[in-house]
Design a protein around this motif. Structure first.
Motif, PDB file in Angstrom:
ATOM      1  N   SER A  64       0.846  -1.204   0.000  1.00 51.59           N
ATOM      2  CA  SER A  64       0.000   0.000   0.000  1.00 51.59           C
ATOM      3  C   SER A  64       0.877   1.249   0.000  1.00 51.59           C
ATOM      4  O   SER A  64       0.599   2.228  -0.710  1.00 51.59           O
ATOM      5  N   PHE A  65       1.939   1.231   0.816  1.00 53.84           N
ATOM      6  CA  PHE A  65       2.888   2.336   0.904  1.00 53.84           C
ATOM      7  C   PHE A  65       3.524   2.595  -0.457  1.00 53.84           C
ATOM      8  O   PHE A  65       3.598   3.738  -0.930  1.00 53.84           O
ATOM      9  N   PHE A  66       3.961   1.506  -1.114  1.00 52.07           N
ATOM     10  CA  PHE A  66       4.592   1.607  -2.430  1.00 52.07           C
ATOM     11  C   PHE A  66       3.614   2.159  -3.467  1.00 52.07           C
ATOM     12  O   PHE A  66       3.957   3.051  -4.257  1.00 52.07           O
ATOM     13  N   ILE A  67       2.374   1.663  -3.460  1.00 53.06           N
ATOM     14  CA  ILE A  67       1.359   2.096  -4.440  1.00 53.06           C
ATOM     15  C   ILE A  67       1.036   3.579  -4.260  1.00 53.06           C
ATOM     16  O   ILE A  67       0.946   4.324  -5.231  1.00 53.06           O
ATOM     17  N   MET A  68       0.894   4.018  -2.985  1.00 57.52           N
ATOM     18  CA  MET A  68       0.595   5.432  -2.718  1.00 57.52           C
ATOM     19  C   MET A  68       1.735   6.330  -3.210  1.00 57.52           C
ATOM     20  O   MET A  68       1.500   7.367  -3.831  1.00 57.52           O
ATOM     21  N   LEU A  69       2.976   5.922  -2.939  1.00 57.26           N
ATOM     22  CA  LEU A  69       4.127   6.702  -3.408  1.00 57.26           C
ATOM     23  C   LEU A  69       4.186   6.739  -4.933  1.00 57.26           C
ATOM     24  O   LEU A  69       4.483   7.775  -5.526  1.00 57.26           O
ATOM     25  N   LEU A  70       3.881   5.611  -5.558  1.00 58.66           N
ATOM     26  CA  LEU A  70       3.897   5.523  -7.021  1.00 58.66           C
ATOM     27  C   LEU A  70       2.840   6.435  -7.634  1.00 58.66           C
ATOM     28  O   LEU A  70       3.118   7.151  -8.608  1.00 58.66           O
ATOM     29  N   ILE A  71       1.631   6.442  -7.037  1.00 63.95           N
ATOM     30  CA  ILE A  71       0.537   7.296  -7.538  1.00 63.95           C
ATOM     31  C   ILE A  71       0.941   8.773  -7.436  1.00 63.95           C
ATOM     32  O   ILE A  71       0.761   9.536  -8.386  1.00 63.95           O
ATOM     33  N   ILE A  72       1.503   9.162  -6.291  1.00 66.93           N
ATOM     34  CA  ILE A  72       1.933  10.554  -6.097  1.00 66.93           C
ATOM     35  C   ILE A  72       3.028  10.922  -7.093  1.00 66.93           C
ATOM     36  O   ILE A  72       3.012  11.999  -7.691  1.00 66.93           O
ATOM     37  N   PHE A  73       3.967  10.011  -7.291  1.00 67.69           N
ATOM     38  CA  PHE A  73       5.069  10.244  -8.233  1.00 67.69           C
ATOM     39  C   PHE A  73       4.524  10.446  -9.648  1.00 67.69           C
ATOM     40  O   PHE A  73       4.941  11.374 -10.351  1.00 67.69           O
ATOM     41  N   LEU A  74       3.576   9.592 -10.065  1.00 69.46           N
ATOM     42  CA  LEU A  74       2.985   9.701 -11.403  1.00 69.46           C
ATOM     43  C   LEU A  74       2.174  10.987 -11.550  1.00 69.46           C
ATOM     44  O   LEU A  74       2.191  11.625 -12.607  1.00 69.46           O
ATOM     45  N   LEU A  75       1.458  11.390 -10.483  1.00 70.77           N
ATOM     46  CA  LEU A  75       0.695  12.644 -10.507  1.00 70.77           C
ATOM     47  C   LEU A  75       1.629  13.845 -10.662  1.00 70.77           C
ATOM     48  O   LEU A  75       1.351  14.758 -11.435  1.00 70.77           O
ATOM     49  N   GLU A  76       2.739  13.825  -9.923  1.00 67.33           N
ATOM     50  CA  GLU A  76       3.732  14.904 -10.024  1.00 67.33           C
ATOM     51  C   GLU A  76       4.289  14.987 -11.437  1.00 67.33           C
ATOM     52  O   GLU A  76       4.413  16.082 -12.000  1.00 67.33           O
ATOM     53  N   LEU A  77       4.610  13.842 -11.996  1.00 63.83           N
ATOM     54  CA  LEU A  77       5.156  13.773 -13.351  1.00 63.83           C
ATOM     55  C   LEU A  77       4.142  14.311 -14.363  1.00 63.83           C
ATOM     56  O   LEU A  77       4.494  15.095 -15.254  1.00 63.83           O
ATOM     57  N   THR A  78       2.871  13.925 -14.206  1.00 67.54           N
ATOM     58  CA  THR A  78       1.794  14.386 -15.093  1.00 67.54           C
ATOM     59  C   THR A  78       1.621  15.899 -15.013  1.00 67.54           C
ATOM     60  O   THR A  78       1.505  16.573 -16.035  1.00 67.54           O
ATOM     61  N   VAL A  79       1.624  16.436 -13.785  1.00 63.93           N
ATOM     62  CA  VAL A  79       1.461  17.888 -13.574  1.00 63.93           C
ATOM     63  C   VAL A  79       2.599  18.657 -14.244  1.00 63.93           C
ATOM     64  O   VAL A  79       2.364  19.665 -14.921  1.00 63.93           O
ATOM     65  N   VAL A  80       3.840  18.176 -14.090  1.00 63.61           N
ATOM     66  CA  VAL A  80       5.011  18.839 -14.693  1.00 63.61           C
ATOM     67  C   VAL A  80       4.903  18.828 -16.217  1.00 63.61           C
ATOM     68  O   VAL A  80       5.113  19.861 -16.866  1.00 63.61           O
ATOM     69  N   ILE A  81       4.551  17.680 -16.799  1.00 65.38           N
ATOM     70  CA  ILE A  81       4.420  17.565 -18.257  1.00 65.38           C
ATOM     71  C   ILE A  81       3.313  18.486 -18.777  1.00 65.38           C
ATOM     72  O   ILE A  81       3.511  19.236 -19.741  1.00 65.38           O
ATOM     73  N   LEU A  82       2.135  18.466 -18.116  1.00 63.68           N
ATOM     74  CA  LEU A  82       1.012  19.316 -18.533  1.00 63.68           C
ATOM     75  C   LEU A  82       1.352  20.789 -18.414  1.00 63.68           C
ATOM     76  O   LEU A  82       0.966  21.598 -19.259  1.00 63.68           O
ATOM     77  N   PHE A  83       2.107  21.139 -17.360  1.00 68.76           N
ATOM     78  CA  PHE A  83       2.507  22.534 -17.148  1.00 68.76           C
ATOM     79  C   PHE A  83       3.356  23.037 -18.315  1.00 68.76           C
ATOM     80  O   PHE A  83       3.133  24.131 -18.827  1.00 68.76           O
ATOM     81  N   PHE A  84       4.329  22.219 -18.751  1.00 68.03           N
ATOM     82  CA  PHE A  84       5.203  22.638 -19.858  1.00 68.03           C
ATOM     83  C   PHE A  84       4.490  22.614 -21.208  1.00 68.03           C
ATOM     84  O   PHE A  84       4.770  23.439 -22.075  1.00 68.03           O
ATOM     85  N   VAL A  85       3.526  21.696 -21.381  1.00 67.85           N
ATOM     86  CA  VAL A  85       2.791  21.599 -22.645  1.00 67.85           C
ATOM     87  C   VAL A  85       1.816  22.768 -22.796  1.00 67.85           C
ATOM     88  O   VAL A  85       1.667  23.341 -23.879  1.00 67.85           O
ATOM     89  N   TYR A  86       1.138  23.122 -21.692  1.00 67.24           N
ATOM     90  CA  TYR A  86       0.101  24.159 -21.750  1.00 67.24           C
ATOM     91  C   TYR A  86       0.513  25.473 -21.069  1.00 67.24           C
ATOM     92  O   TYR A  86      -0.335  26.185 -20.535  1.00 67.24           O
ATOM     93  N   THR A  87       1.795  25.810 -21.115  1.00 62.80           N
ATOM     94  CA  THR A  87       2.297  27.025 -20.451  1.00 62.80           C
ATOM     95  C   THR A  87       1.558  28.282 -20.895  1.00 62.80           C
ATOM     96  O   THR A  87       1.145  29.095 -20.060  1.00 62.80           O
ATOM     97  N   ASP A  88       1.357  28.461 -22.209  1.00 60.86           N
ATOM     98  CA  ASP A  88       0.697  29.660 -22.739  1.00 60.86           C
ATOM     99  C   ASP A  88      -0.750  29.772 -22.257  1.00 60.86           C
ATOM    100  O   ASP A  88      -1.201  30.846 -21.854  1.00 60.86           O
ATOM    101  N   LYS A  89      -1.468  28.639 -22.307  1.00 60.21           N
ATOM    102  CA  LYS A  89      -2.873  28.632 -21.870  1.00 60.21           C
ATOM    103  C   LYS A  89      -2.978  28.903 -20.372  1.00 60.21           C
ATOM    104  O   LYS A  89      -3.870  29.629 -19.923  1.00 60.21           O
ATOM    105  N   ILE A  90      -2.053  28.335 -19.602  1.00 57.84           N
ATOM    106  CA  ILE A  90      -2.032  28.550 -18.147  1.00 57.84           C
ATOM    107  C   ILE A  90      -1.760  30.024 -17.852  1.00 57.84           C
ATOM    108  O   ILE A  90      -2.395  30.620 -16.977  1.00 57.84           O
ATOM    109  N   ASP A  91      -0.827  30.618 -18.617  1.00 55.22           N
ATOM    110  CA  ASP A  91      -0.505  32.045 -18.476  1.00 55.22           C
ATOM    111  C   ASP A  91      -1.741  32.920 -18.669  1.00 55.22           C
ATOM    112  O   ASP A  91      -2.035  33.789 -17.842  1.00 55.22           O
ATOM    113  N   LYS A  92      -2.455  32.690 -19.772  1.00 51.40           N
ATOM    114  CA  LYS A  92      -3.642  33.490 -20.092  1.00 51.40           C
ATOM    115  C   LYS A  92      -4.731  33.302 -19.039  1.00 51.40           C
ATOM    116  O   LYS A  92      -5.357  34.274 -18.602  1.00 51.40           O
ATOM    117  N   TYR A  93      -4.948  32.045 -18.640  1.00 55.46           N
ATOM    118  CA  TYR A  93      -5.990  31.767 -17.639  1.00 55.46           C
ATOM    119  C   TYR A  93      -5.643  32.413 -16.300  1.00 55.46           C
ATOM    120  O   TYR A  93      -6.501  33.018 -15.656  1.00 55.46           O
TER     121      TYR A  93
END
Length: 198
Positions: free
Chosen positions: A66-95
């Protein structure tokens, strides 16, 4: 890990009690304050740390998994947020700019002490005025004036004086440049967090 979570939670509770909704700049997400973010983060870290500690002490495979799965989920969420941030930087700026301008209309109103404090501190510390420029405040007040925190030299009702006595720099760009200059520190912090999780 768990002590770190306790520390983050403690700081979050202290901020909530002493500063109210300090650092709430968004009108769309009023609960997205520094205090609330720290409380939620601290609670999650504490729970994950607790599961890991008990799992290790009891040598329980289910808890450790359970500990491993929770850490893995958080790690994947962090990775997703970073990727989305760099992909949609302009849209995030305007919003973000649109949302911050909308939030200016709540400045100084009842129940928005956090937003008012946050804007006052940002404008004073970063020597800037408004989101895009000082004219953003003209729409808020329906007249040629700005908050006193925009003044080059602070005094009571100095925001009623001429534009020559106000900061001219736009706060959004000023803070953005400051963040870019401190990107190395943010990157090191992020890397350390990822390494701890790994």
């Amino acid at each position: 890990f768990q002590l770190g979570g306790c520390g983050i939670l403690g700081v979050g509770i202290w901020l909530a009690v002493t500063q109210g909704n300090f650092a709430t700049l968004s009108s769309s997400f009023p609960s997205l304050s520094a205090a609330n973010l720290l409380i939620v983060t601290g609670t999650f870290v504490m729970i994950i740390g607790f599961v890991g500690c008990i799992g290790a002490i009891k040598e329980n495979k289910c808890l450790l998994l359970s500990f491993f799965i929770m850490l893995l989920i958080i790690f994947l969420l962090e990775l997703t947020v970073v990727i989305l941030f760099f992909v949609y930087t302009d849209k995030i700026d305007k919003y973000a700019q649109r949302d911050l301008k909308k939030g200016l209309h709540l400045y100084g109103t009842d129940g928005n002490i956090g937003l008012t404090n946050a804007w006052s501190i940002i404008q004073t510390d970063f020597r800037c005025c408004g989101v895009s420029n000082y004219t953003d405040w003209f729409e808020v007040y329906n007249t040629t004036r700005v908050p006193d925190s925009c003044c080059l030299e602070f005094s009571e009702n100095c925001g009623l004086h001429s534009p020559g006595t106000w900061w001219k720099a736009p706060c959004y760009e000023t803070v953005k440049i400051w963040l870019q200059e401190n990107l190395l520190a943010v990157g090191i912090f992020g890397l350390c967090t990822v390494l701890v999780q790994v």
